[in-house]
Design a protein around this motif. Structure first.
Motif, PDB file in Angstrom:
ATOM      1  N   SER B 531       0.847  -1.197   0.000  1.00  0.00           N
ATOM      2  CA  SER B 531       0.000   0.000   0.000  1.00  0.00           C
ATOM      3  C   SER B 531       0.875   1.237   0.000  1.00  0.00           C
ATOM      4  O   SER B 531       1.881   1.299   0.704  1.00  0.00           O
ATOM      5  CB  SER B 531      -0.884   0.007   1.236  1.00  0.00           C
ATOM      6  OG  SER B 531      -1.735  -1.106   1.199  1.00  0.00           O
ATOM      7  N   SER B 532       0.461   2.183  -0.820  1.00  0.00           N
ATOM      8  CA  SER B 532       1.317   3.379  -0.903  1.00  0.00           C
ATOM      9  C   SER B 532       0.478   4.632  -1.033  1.00  0.00           C
ATOM     10  O   SER B 532      -0.712   4.587  -1.383  1.00  0.00           O
ATOM     11  CB  SER B 532       2.279   3.254  -2.089  1.00  0.00           C
ATOM     12  OG  SER B 532       1.588   2.845  -3.233  1.00  0.00           O
ATOM     13  N   PHE B 533       1.116   5.732  -0.723  1.00  0.00           N
ATOM     14  CA  PHE B 533       0.494   7.028  -0.950  1.00  0.00           C
ATOM     15  C   PHE B 533       1.574   7.975  -1.460  1.00  0.00           C
ATOM     16  O   PHE B 533       2.637   8.112  -0.857  1.00  0.00           O
ATOM     17  CB  PHE B 533      -0.111   7.588   0.343  1.00  0.00           C
ATOM     18  CG  PHE B 533      -1.021   8.751   0.062  1.00  0.00           C
ATOM     19  CD1 PHE B 533      -2.382   8.569  -0.140  1.00  0.00           C
ATOM     20  CD2 PHE B 533      -0.505  10.033  -0.051  1.00  0.00           C
ATOM     21  CE1 PHE B 533      -3.200   9.633  -0.435  1.00  0.00           C
ATOM     22  CE2 PHE B 533      -1.329  11.100  -0.354  1.00  0.00           C
ATOM     23  CZ  PHE B 533      -2.687  10.904  -0.550  1.00  0.00           C
ATOM     24  N   ILE B 534       1.282   8.579  -2.604  1.00  0.00           N
ATOM     25  CA  ILE B 534       2.222   9.561  -3.135  1.00  0.00           C
ATOM     26  C   ILE B 534       1.499  10.904  -3.177  1.00  0.00           C
ATOM     27  O   ILE B 534       0.295  10.963  -3.430  1.00  0.00           O
ATOM     28  CB  ILE B 534       2.706   9.184  -4.554  1.00  0.00           C
ATOM     29  CG1 ILE B 534       1.526   9.086  -5.527  1.00  0.00           C
ATOM     30  CG2 ILE B 534       3.468   7.879  -4.532  1.00  0.00           C
ATOM     31  CD1 ILE B 534       1.939   8.915  -6.954  1.00  0.00           C
ATOM     32  N   GLY B 535       2.215  11.956  -2.882  1.00  0.00           N
ATOM     33  CA  GLY B 535       1.541  13.252  -2.884  1.00  0.00           C
ATOM     34  C   GLY B 535       2.494  14.411  -2.774  1.00  0.00           C
ATOM     35  O   GLY B 535       3.719  14.238  -2.690  1.00  0.00           O
ATOM     36  N   PHE B 536       1.923  15.597  -2.795  1.00  0.00           N
ATOM     37  CA  PHE B 536       2.710  16.828  -2.734  1.00  0.00           C
ATOM     38  C   PHE B 536       1.906  17.885  -1.988  1.00  0.00           C
ATOM     39  O   PHE B 536       0.689  17.772  -1.840  1.00  0.00           O
ATOM     40  CB  PHE B 536       3.062  17.319  -4.146  1.00  0.00           C
ATOM     41  CG  PHE B 536       1.880  17.360  -5.067  1.00  0.00           C
ATOM     42  CD1 PHE B 536       0.988  18.429  -5.061  1.00  0.00           C
ATOM     43  CD2 PHE B 536       1.634  16.303  -5.933  1.00  0.00           C
ATOM     44  CE1 PHE B 536      -0.109  18.441  -5.891  1.00  0.00           C
ATOM     45  CE2 PHE B 536       0.520  16.314  -6.766  1.00  0.00           C
ATOM     46  CZ  PHE B 536      -0.356  17.392  -6.748  1.00  0.00           C
TER      47      PHE B 536
END
Lengths: 154, 689
Positions: B531-536
């Motif tokens: 499970s991953s979360f990518i963001g800015f």
């Protein structure tokens, strides 16, 4: 002219006289006959009263020159050897300073490492957790509001 | 007649003179023998006593954090060694030496005996390191024993990691011989260790130096300044550990990157290791050589949808408003299993496809664009290529060739690959690759090189520092800025309305995308996910990109990785002193409708949607109005000049983003709508015809 035995006799006699005078008795300290006492010591009487010292400027200059030469030579020798000796001592001092510098640089590294360890976020967080806590309401003292303050907590 | 006595005396004098002459002659002869004949031998003997060749040690370079505080630093020390074969009485030797060094005599005696017992041909019999890194007091004590025992005091160096576990995977560690065996210590070992030189030293009887001259210059190790921020790094490690434990994951990784420059602000993996341990435990040894963020690619899952949707919009085939029918949850495929969505969706627009994370939606975008286009965009985002980060054993990820060279070629895409790659299957990417991919969106379309080293310097012999230029690959434009801006806004809605709600950051606008890929192992699905979360954040001018990955967790996407993202991003923004652009209390504010072109009255009129889908869209796009959402109403700028618009907005205290020149033609949000706090009004100008 006198013989060696006579000379010894003369020397011995003067000591004997002073010695006997101290002891209060006459003692004969004459030397026994020495072998080969026929050796004669010739003593030539010299009368220096009429000797006049002649000032020989040439000799004096030569002597002075000699003395000066020796001094100059010595100075030259010293001048020749001194820089080398001085260099040796100076380089020894430089080597000592180099070692000291390396030691200090190393010590600086050690201190920087210690500082970084003390100021690491982990350490600061730990200290903050141990040393700092929210004060109780009663222990909080609010500063009085200044003249221009519109609203304050109190 | 000559006196017979004088004759005798003369003869005797001559005899004495002859003896003296012979004696002098013998002395002269001896001197000649010593100083002429044996000259070379004695010169050599003197040189061996006075002249020594010493090594000029090259001190290993330092690794410094962004604030110049050392992460790894070498300190010169001394160590004591002995040749066990020269120790006649080990017990006596140990009983004297061990107390001076703070060791147990029986241990030292045993070690010596063990080596002596190896026999003459046994390996390692001639060398025993009694103690490494002795203190100054121990050195003083040993000085008294040097005449009694034959031991050696060797130059050594101790590598210190003052921040402990912080940035362990980035910094790495060194082995007993001083060579790097992990992290930057390994990758840049040659530069860090330098090259020792040689010098000749004239020593006195007390072994103190009188004159020295360098015969071979030493090259000191290079000091590296890293982009790592200690506070962000420390907090990232803490929050990752918390996140891994809370989500029941086995491993995890966090990467924080500056999207504008590619500088890595923090990089951490869990489990981690302590670089200070010279003899690590098996678990630590495994962790030391496993930098998940760089070395281990995993299926990114829905994260990849960001690239697919970007492709659709950037190629012009789709707009954010283009409607896609999502087959009510099951997309039948010929001769194979259908593609499923987690929830059943009818028709979604392209933005909704990303917000709701529809597999079917992105598969249809990929089908419409074609495999070649998808492959091209994956490459544009740097998937399947090494990032060039300065860490060892970097993986290039998993991306097979798009075109097969022959029928037997299996390392290429199948005719259906692009449907699955569109939502993150059949592809693998490392956390650093994902961070670089998100940065493309965050920085307006530039592919940057993730890097850790931002400065290099080498100490000169005079104590000054020589700066060495750092070569960083310049950013490369791969996308149009407009596309990136659109995707940023859609990704913001992922957090506000979609699957990424747990990742919302109080006080900041943020965009992101969740991802979950179930692990297929030993022929079965494991009910465990990557499970991953990518963001800015913030959305208008992103300062940080954060990638969080939780490996082998039973929880999905944002539930597993979202909280860690939120905490890490919050810390990073605080440390970087980024001003807040949202009301702090309003964690989930209403979506920024201002960028949706269908908000404009003319677009509303032109739009024709099927009624049921429209209802669904509205439900999705318009959550309940937040009570905190209060603000000024947007004035009508249309028809006004730029000067007038700027003057009016300044008077009202509104932020305006201008595009083009001339008279205002369009504006977003529409006039009369309430402007959320921190939002800008976008006004498009054009020259009057």
């Amino acid at each position: 002219m006198t013989t060696l035995s006579a000379l010894w006799d003369w020397l011995a006699a003067s000591k004997a006289v002073s010695g006997s005078a101290a002891n209060g008795g006459d003692t004969d300290f004459r030397l026994r006959t020495l072998p080969r006492e026929e050796i004669h010591v010739y003593v030539k009487p010299i009368d220096n009263t009429k000797v006049v010292m002649l000032v020989d400027k040439k000799d004096w200059a030569a002597s002075l020159g000699m003395a000066g030469g020796v001094v100059v030579a010595s100075l030259l020798l010293i001048a020749l050897l001194l820089p080398g000796g001085f260099n040796l001592l100076a380089s020894h001092r430089m080597e000592q300073l180099k070692n000291e510098r390396e030691m200090l640089v190393n010590e600086l590294r050690d201190l920087r490492s210690q500082e970084a360890e003390m100021r690491s976020p982990q350490n600061l967080e730990q200290w903050a957790g141990e040393r700092f806590s929210t004060p109780q309401a009663a222990s909080v003292v609010f500063a009085p509001p200044t003249k221009g303050t519109v609203a304050s907590l109190r | 007649m000559e006196n017979p006595i004088d004759q005798k005396a003369a003869r005797r004098a001559i005899l004495v003179g002859r003896i003296a002459f012979v004696w002098a002659l013998m002395i002269v002869a001896r001197l000649i023998y010593l100083q002429v004949v044996k000259h070379e031998d004695y010169v050599k003997a003197a040189a061996s006593q006075q002249l020594h060749t010493l090594e000029i040690p090259a001190v290993r370079g330092e690794l410094l954090a962004r604030d110049q505080s050392p992460l790894a630093i070498s300190i010169r020390t001394e160590s004591v060694a002995v040749n066990p074969m020269r120790v006649k009485d080990p017990d006596f030797f140990a009983s004297v030496m061990a107390p001076a060094l703070g060791l147990k005599p029986e241990d030292v005696a045993r070690e010596i005996r063990q080596r002596q017992d190896r026999g003459k041909k046994g390996s390692g019999r001639g060398f025993l390191m009694i103690k490494r890194h002795i203190t100054a007091e121990e050195r003083d004590r040993l000085n008294f024993l040097r005449r009694t025992f034959q031991f050696e005091i060797l130059d050594d160096a101790r590598r210190e990691y003052p921040n402990g576990l912080t940035a362990a995977h980035v910094v790495g560690s060194i082995d007993a011989e001083g060579n790097g065996n992990a992290g930057l210590e390994q990758k840049i070992n040659e530069d860090l260790r330098g090259k020792p030189g040689k010098m000749m030293v004239l020593q006195g009887s007390r072994q103190d130096n009188y004159v020295s001259w360098v015969t071979q210059d030493s090259l000191q190790g290079v000091n590296l300044t890293l982009s790592i921020d200690r506070v962000i790094q420390h907090d990232a490690e803490k929050f990752l550990e918390e996140g891994v434990k809370a989500s029941g994951a086995e491993k995890g990784t966090v990467v924080v990157m500056d999207p504008q420059t590619g500088e890595i602000l923090a990089m951490t993996n869990y489990p981690t290791f302590d670089p200070r341990h010279e003899t690590p435990t098996p678990g630590e040894a495994a962790a030391r050589h496993s930098n998940i963020a760089v070395q281990i690619p995993c299926e990114p899952g829905s994260v990849m949808k960001m690239i697919t949707v970007t492709m659709g919009i950037d190629t012009g085939r789709f707009t954010p408003e283009t409607q896609i029918f999502c087959e009510n949850g099951a997309f039948p495929r010929p001769n194979r299993k259908p593609i499923h969505d987690v929830h059943r969706y009818g028709t979604l627009d392209v933005a909704g496809v990303l917000i709701k994370s529809s597999n079917i939606g992105v598969a249809k975008i990929s089908l419409a664009s074609g495999p070649k286009s998808l492959y091209e965009y994956l490459k544009k985002f740097g998937i399947g290529d090494k990032t060039g980060i300065e860490l060892p054993a970097e993986s290039r990820g998993i991306l097979r060739k798009q075109e097969c060279t022959s029928n037997a070629d299996t390392n290429c895409w199948t005719p259906t690959s692009h449907e699955y790659i569109a939502f993150g299957h059949e592809v693998g990417a490392t956390a650093v690759q994902l961070a670089r991919a998100v940065s493309v969106i965050a920085n307006g379309g530039l592919l940057v090189q993730p890097h850790l080293v931002i400065g290099k310097s080498r100490p000169r012999p005079d104590g000054r520092m020589e700066k060495i230029p750092v070569e960083i690959k310049p950013p490369q434009r791969v996308l149009r800025p407009e596309t990136c801006f659109t995707i940023r806004r859609i990704m913001e809605r992922v957090i506000l309305e979609g699957t990424g709600k747990p990742a919302a950051i109080p006080g900041y606008s943020a965009g992101g995308k969740t991802g979950s890929a179930e692990i297929f192992e030993n022929g079965a699905w494991q009910n465990r996910h990557n499970s991953s979360f990518i963001g800015f954040a913030p959305v208008t001018n992103p300062r940080v990109v954060v990638v969080v990955t939780m490996n082998r967790t039973p929880k999905l996407g944002a539930i597993a990785a979202g909280p860690a993202f939120k905490k890490v991003a919050e810390t990073a923004l605080r440390v970087l002193q980024v001003p807040k652009d949202q009301p702090e209390t309003d964690v989930t504010p209403k979506g920024p409708r201002m960028l949706e072109s269908n908000e404009l009255p003319e677009n509303r009129r032109a739009e024709k949607k099927p009624e049921p889908e429209k209802k669904q869209e509205e439900v999705a796009a318009e959550p309940e109005a937040s009570p905190n959402l209060v603000g000024p109403r947007v004035p009508d700028f249309r028809g006004k000049t730029m000067v007038a618009v700027l003057r009016e907005s300044a008077e009202l205290g509104l932020q305006v983003e201008t595009i083009g020149r001339g008279q205002a033609r369009q504006q977003r949000p529409a006039p009369g709508t309430i402007l959320p706090a921190g939002a800008r009004i976008q006004v498009q100008f054009s020259v009057t015809q």
